[in-house]
Motif scaffolding. Structure first.
Motif, PDB file in Angstrom:
ATOM      1  N   UNK A  23       0.829  -1.192   0.000  1.00 44.43           N
ATOM      2  CA  UNK A  23       0.000   0.000   0.000  1.00 44.43           C
ATOM      3  C   UNK A  23       0.872   1.253   0.000  1.00 44.43           C
ATOM      4  N   UNK A  27       0.762   4.168  -2.970  1.00 42.61           N
ATOM      5  CA  UNK A  27       0.416   5.579  -2.820  1.00 42.61           C
ATOM      6  C   UNK A  27       1.654   6.441  -2.641  1.00 42.61           C
ATOM      7  N   UNK A  28       2.830   5.844  -2.843  1.00 40.37           N
ATOM      8  CA  UNK A  28       4.076   6.589  -2.764  1.00 40.37           C
ATOM      9  C   UNK A  28       4.253   7.265  -1.408  1.00 40.37           C
ATOM     10  N   UNK A  29       4.114   6.499  -0.364  1.00 40.14           N
ATOM     11  CA  UNK A  29       4.312   7.025   0.990  1.00 40.14           C
ATOM     12  C   UNK A  29       5.347   6.175   1.719  1.00 40.14           C
ATOM     13  N   UNK A  30       6.626   6.260   1.323  1.00 42.54           N
ATOM     14  CA  UNK A  30       7.630   5.405   1.947  1.00 42.54           C
ATOM     15  C   UNK A  30       7.716   5.599   3.461  1.00 42.54           C
ATOM     16  N   UNK A  31       7.223   6.742   3.922  1.00 40.62           N
ATOM     17  CA  UNK A  31       7.298   7.000   5.358  1.00 40.62           C
ATOM     18  C   UNK A  31       6.511   5.982   6.170  1.00 40.62           C
ATOM     19  N   UNK A  32       5.404   5.519   5.614  1.00 46.38           N
ATOM     20  CA  UNK A  32       4.587   4.542   6.346  1.00 46.38           C
ATOM     21  C   UNK A  32       5.403   3.329   6.760  1.00 46.38           C
ATOM     22  N   UNK A  34       8.510   3.186   7.532  1.00 50.18           N
ATOM     23  CA  UNK A  34       9.339   3.461   8.702  1.00 50.18           C
ATOM     24  C   UNK A  34       8.487   3.602   9.960  1.00 50.18           C
ATOM     25  N   UNK A  35       7.354   4.265   9.811  1.00 51.47           N
ATOM     26  CA  UNK A  35       6.479   4.423  10.968  1.00 51.47           C
ATOM     27  C   UNK A  35       6.056   3.057  11.508  1.00 51.47           C
ATOM     28  N   UNK A  38       8.752   1.034  13.195  1.00 49.96           N
ATOM     29  CA  UNK A  38       8.939   1.466  14.584  1.00 49.96           C
ATOM     30  C   UNK A  38       7.874   0.857  15.491  1.00 49.96           C
ATOM     31  N   UNK A 158      14.881   0.114   4.035  1.00 51.39           N
ATOM     32  CA  UNK A 158      13.592   0.224   4.729  1.00 51.39           C
ATOM     33  C   UNK A 158      12.725  -1.025   4.583  1.00 51.39           C
TER      34      UNK A 158
END
Lengths: 321, 392, 307
Positions: A23, A27-32, A34-35, A38, A158
């Motif tokens: 997902x 949607x191009x949200x690589x931050x998810x 990492x979140x 964690x 990641x």
């Protein structure tokens, strides 16, 4: 296995975690990535804490110390120029186990609130120990140059880290499940409700509890090594007593003594913190009362809410002792 | 905030919105500081200053609309790291601004500058960043950590202090502070004793008793925030009457609590004070208290200048945020009306500026505030700039 | 190392210890009698300091401020007990830890909202500013002496209260056998509220007394909370006598260790890092003490009998 609400939740959450990266890429949200890495790392640590807290009734107020030990193991190796890989894991697990063996042996002489306080005391000592380590940056902590590499796997990537964490989390859940339902687990749970009886039955409860303590510490140390890979940074702040408190909160929030509770607790706490923090800078003003309400009204945590009411008193280790 | 909630729902729309926003006529700024815990006051001053800076520019930066994404690092390096991840990967900010504490800075620095995003530090200035790890994407509107303590050392030398007693907490910034003071002081005077205290120590009676026994003729302390308040209050009631030199201790954030005790004494040295005579500062002082209800500290001034610095950069490239080279060249000129008057950036992008002794005085309402005293160092540059390979 | 310095440091340690006792007495009572782990005890101390500072700002008289803080904290304690803690007595320690941890977050943030993030001022009462000469060459701040005296006075009053009054008898009985006290027809819930209020008032007194010496700011109760727990655990939970002795022990060891350990290590090792290690070791001292005490006496120095 019956398909009740709890089983469905476990399946949905694990499947969701397994599919999350897809997902995130879609949607191009690589931050998810990492979140949620964690979240899972802290969930892993909480699973470790749950092993002694939820099933053994041992309230350790110092398990953040093992997270720090795992993280510093990675940091120290890199600092001394050792390429990451097997040494990372060996040192993290080895140091975590050794320290846990010594500290556990001392702490387990006490019980109840004394146990809470003596584990806290050791965590504070570790905190001051890491602060005095000038070569590792003292209080400022240090940057870690490069992550753990296991063959083709590079944990500083990641996606690799995400799935490694996911698998380790599933592994830890499986290990806990096997442990709790084994003879070993019976002794631990038995010692929690009535230690004298277990001793009278001829079980060396002290040794059993020490083993459980060490296993739980090792799980936290592994979580620490993963955290080091996620942040590529380590500092004494990891051992702060509020961090140990947060681990306890995750376990309790999720549901004491349920295997999957800590995972839900970690997800809930981190999301809650994040969401409230985006509404108001005074997020603690709201997080505090929410915790209080959970304790007062949702006694068996989030996982308890998923349990049919008539079954609640029977859930494994779910009662409060 | 919008972005974040959508993460919960797994919303796709917000992601598209973020991708679109990068090309729009607005500049996106990730502002991270410490707001929770006792040191939260530093973040608050800093952010209020930054906000007023933007308001004074008509709510825009370089004529672009401003979108600020604010976050609290809680003084936890790993939390700061997570926020920076979000700024860079999800919010895709054009500038990262803020950061109060060096340990948070060290945790996130490489990530920000490595991604070629501008990082404007409004407070933290640890030595590696000024030296070998310096970067073209980093600018400071504050100072390099040692400078403040160096200035305090020079101040003590100017006053003819012959032996000094040093107190700082036992952590990196504390040890650096002692080193910074000594670098300027030793050779002119001797160190009568030094103590590294526990972090967040409440009681300093033991240390104060040692000062009395050591026979020094001045005391230097680096005890930021509540630690300094504790120390100063206890020092004032101890019967010891040695002059107190300090770094990051007696400043606008602690004066409300210790103004009485410090009246007539030195504040920590500074490059700015509320009575600084620059046109920008007069406007800043006139509006700040009305807007936020307290006397601004130097942390607010540092935040204020960050807005002007970014404005000058965007203006120079006519709003083309992809022209990073152009923005960098513009920022290097420090070509904006700074609250501290004229200053330059050194090769490592830390300000080369004048430092003054500060004095604690009462303002027209009888409240304690800081007045600029003698200049102790002109065009003072940090000790690490030679280690920075960057030349321009 | 002069004798004067040693004497002053002993006084400092005594003052610190007495302050810890004010905190520890309330906490150990609440713990021993109500079996309640109250992490929010540090928050009550903080609120005591804030009440004193705020009332001082309002009346202009620090003494009035301190006198106001005591009943104010008592009232706050009773309200907190009534609203949140009452339901928790039957729960295990873990629920209590979590709930009172929530209270810490709440109170720290509440203080920030009400009084701002920055520290607020609080002066020493006029008559007690300055210092006295105890023996020639040994001067000591009057206010710190006052804290020592007040602390010792409170210790004496608590002793009288507990060993010579009916309430004290109930408290002692409650500490050793709670169900029995209830079975004897004592209004347990009232007793609990009283004890909690008393503990809160003592914490408030401690906060108010140190407010002129410390930074009155959000979160000021957190470091003292940990120390207080160390004290009551060393002393044996529920024991006032244990709390008193452990308070002085911790106060003295911490203060004396802090002042002499780094110097001692410097003499021994003559290196730059001796200073750092000495400071770190001094910080660890009381935790080492606690671990050692618990190793040999897992229930503290003076565990109440009959449990």
């Amino acid at each position: 296995m019956r398909l009740d609400l709890r089983t469905i939740t476990v399946i949905v959450v694990l499947a969701g975690l397994a599919l999350m990266p897809l997902l995130a890429w879609a949607v191009d949200e690589p931050y998810w990535l990492r979140f949620w890495s964690r979240v899972m790392i802290l969930a892993l640590a909480a699973v470790g804490v749950n092993l002694i807290l939820g099933f053994g009734g041992m309230v350790s107020f110092g398990h953040a110390m093992y997270i720090a030990i795992g993280a510093y193991a990675v940091g120290a190796l890199r600092f001394h120029g050792v390429e990451g890989g097997l040494p990372d894991l060996l040192l993290a697990v080895g140091a975590g186990a050794l320290v846990a063996l010594i500290i556990g042996a001392i702490c387990l002489r006490t019980a109840g609130i004394y146990f809470i306080m003596i584990t806290l005391a050791f965590a504070q000592m570790t905190y001051f120990f890491f602060i005095s380590q000038e070569q590792y940056g003292g209080d400022d902590g240090m940057r870690i140059e490069g992550g753990t590499r296991l063959g083709p796997l590079d944990l500083s990537n990641d996606a690799t880290l995400y799935y490694a964490t996911f698998l380790l989390l599933c592994g830890a859940l499986l290990v806990s499940w096997r442990l709790v339902n084994s003879r070993f687990g019976m002794v631990i749970r038995g010692a929690r409700s009535n230690e004298q009886r277990m001793t009278a039955l001829g079980f060396p409860t002290y040794r059993y509890r020490l083993t459980a303590y060490v296993i739980s510490a090792v799980i936290c140390a592994i979580a620490g090594a993963l955290l080091a890979n996620l942040t590529l940074y380590v500092s004494p702040a990891y051992t702060h007593w509020t961090r140990s408190g947060e681990l306890l909160i995750m376990v309790i929030l999720g549901g004491l003594g349920s295997l999957f509770g800590p995972v839900l607790g970690a997800i809930a706490l981190l999301l809650l913190e994040d969401v409230i923090a985006h509404f108001t800078r005074h997020w603690q003003l709201f997080l505090g009362p929410i915790l209080i309400l959970v304790v007062i009204f949702a006694r068996e945590g989030l996982f308890g809410l998923l349990t049919p009411r008539r079954q609640r008193s029977h859930t494994a280790g779910g009662s409060h002792g | 905030m919008k972005k974040h909630l959508s993460m919960l729902a797994g919303g796709v729309a917000a992601a598209a919105f973020a991708a679109g926003a990068a090309q729009a006529e607005s500049v996106k700024i990730g502002y991270m500081a410490t707001f929770s815990g006792p040191p939260g006051v530093l973040g608050e001053h800093n952010r209020d200053g930054f906000q007023l800076g933007i308001e004074h520019l008509g709510g825009t930066l370089g004529d672009l609309d401003v979108e600020i994404i604010e976050a609290d690092d809680q003084l936890k390096p790993d939390v700061g790291k997570q926020i920076i991840d979000r700024y860079l990967q999800s919010d895709r900010v054009d500038f990262v601004v803020g950061i109060i504490f060096s340990n948070v800075m060290m945790a996130v620095y490489e990530d920000v500058v490595g991604s070629e995003t501008f990082l404007i530090s409004t407070n933290a200035g640890p030595s590696p960043i000024a030296g070998e790890s310096c970067s073209e994407y980093f600018f400071s509107t504050s100072w390099q950590n040692d400078q403040l303590h160096g200035a305090a050392g020079l101040q003590a030398v100017n006053d003819g202090v012959e032996s000094a007693f040093l107190i700082a907490p036992n952590y990196q910034a504390g040890r650096d502070a002692m080193a910074g003071f000594k670098r300027e002081f030793e050779g002119h005077g001797t160190i009568a004793g030094e103590i590294l205290t526990q972090i967040n120590q409440p009681d300093y009676s033991a240390e104060i008793a040692q000062i009395a026994a050591a026979g020094a003729d001045a005391v230097f302390i680096f005890l930021p925030g509540g630690m300094g308040v504790n120390f100063v209050k206890q020092y004032a009631s101890s019967g010891i009457d040695l002059p107190l030199y300090s770094g990051s201790t007696v400043d606008g954030t602690t004066l409300p609590a210790i103004g009485e005790e410090m009246m007539g004494g030195y504040s920590s040295p500074n490059f700015w004070a509320p009575d600084m005579d620059t046109p920008v500062n007069q406007r800043f002082m006139a509006d700040f208290e009305e807007r936020f209800g307290y006397i601004p500290s130097v942390y607010a001034a540092q935040g204020y200048d960050a807005a002007a610095l970014i404005d000058s950069a965007i203006r120079a490239v006519d709003g083309d945020l992809s022209n990073k080279e152009g923005m960098r060249d513009a920022m290097r000129q420090a070509d904006f009306e700074s609250i501290r008057g004229d200053f330059q950036f050194g090769n490592n992008h830390f300000p080369v500026q004048d430092w003054y002794a500060g004095e604690v005085v009462s303002d027209d309402q009888g409240r304690a505030t800081i007045a600029l005293g003698d200049m102790v160092a002109e065009d003072f540059q940090d000790a690490y700039h030679q280690d920075c390979a960057m030349q321009w | 190392m002069s004798t004067t310095l040693l004497l002053i440091q002993t006084l400092n340690g005594l003052q610190f210890g007495v302050m810890l006792f004010l905190m520890a007495a309330g906490l150990t009572l609440v713990f021993g009698i109500m079996n309640l782990v109250n992490l929010a005890h540090g928050s009550l101390y903080m609120m005591g300091a804030y009440f004193a500072a705020a009332a001082t700002a309002w009346t202009g008289n620090p003494l009035l401020g301190i006198l106001f803080a005591i009943p104010a904290t008592l009232l706050l304690g009773v309200v907190v007990e009534f609203i949140t803690l009452r339901t928790l007595y039957q729960r295990d320690h873990l629920d209590q830890v979590l709930c009172t941890f929530g209270l810490i977050l709440f109170f720290n943030e509440l203080a920030r909202v009400l009084w701002g993030s920055a520290a607020i001022p609080m002066a020493i009462p006029e008559a007690l500013t300055g210092f006295v000469t105890i023996i020639p060459g040994l001067i000591y701040p009057k206010w710190r002496l006052a804290i020592i005296l007040v602390g010792l006075l409170v210790a004496l009053l608590l002793y009288l209260l507990i060993s010579h009054t009916r309430l004290g008898m109930l408290i002692r009985a409650g500490a050793s056998n709670r169900p029995m006290v209830g079975a004897l027809g004592v209004n347990i819930s009232l007793l609990f509220t009283l004890v909690f209020g008393l503990g809160a008032a003592l914490a408030g007194l401690a906060g108010a007394m140190v407010a002129p010496l410390l930074s009155v700011e959000p979160g000021m109760g957190d470091p003292i909370l940990i120390l207080t727990f160390v004290v009551i655990v060393i002393g044996g939970i529920g024991s006032i006598r244990g709390a008193f002795i452990a308070s002085l022990l911790v106060g003295l060891i911490d203060t004396v260790g802090r002042s002499f350990l780094p110097a001692l290590l410097r003499e021994l090792f003559q290196t730059q890092s001796a200073n750092t290690i000495g400071a770190a070791l001094a910080s660890m001292l009381i935790y080492i003490l606690m671990a050692a005490v618990l190793f040999f006496r897992p229930r503290g120095l003076f565990p109440p009998k009959g449990r």
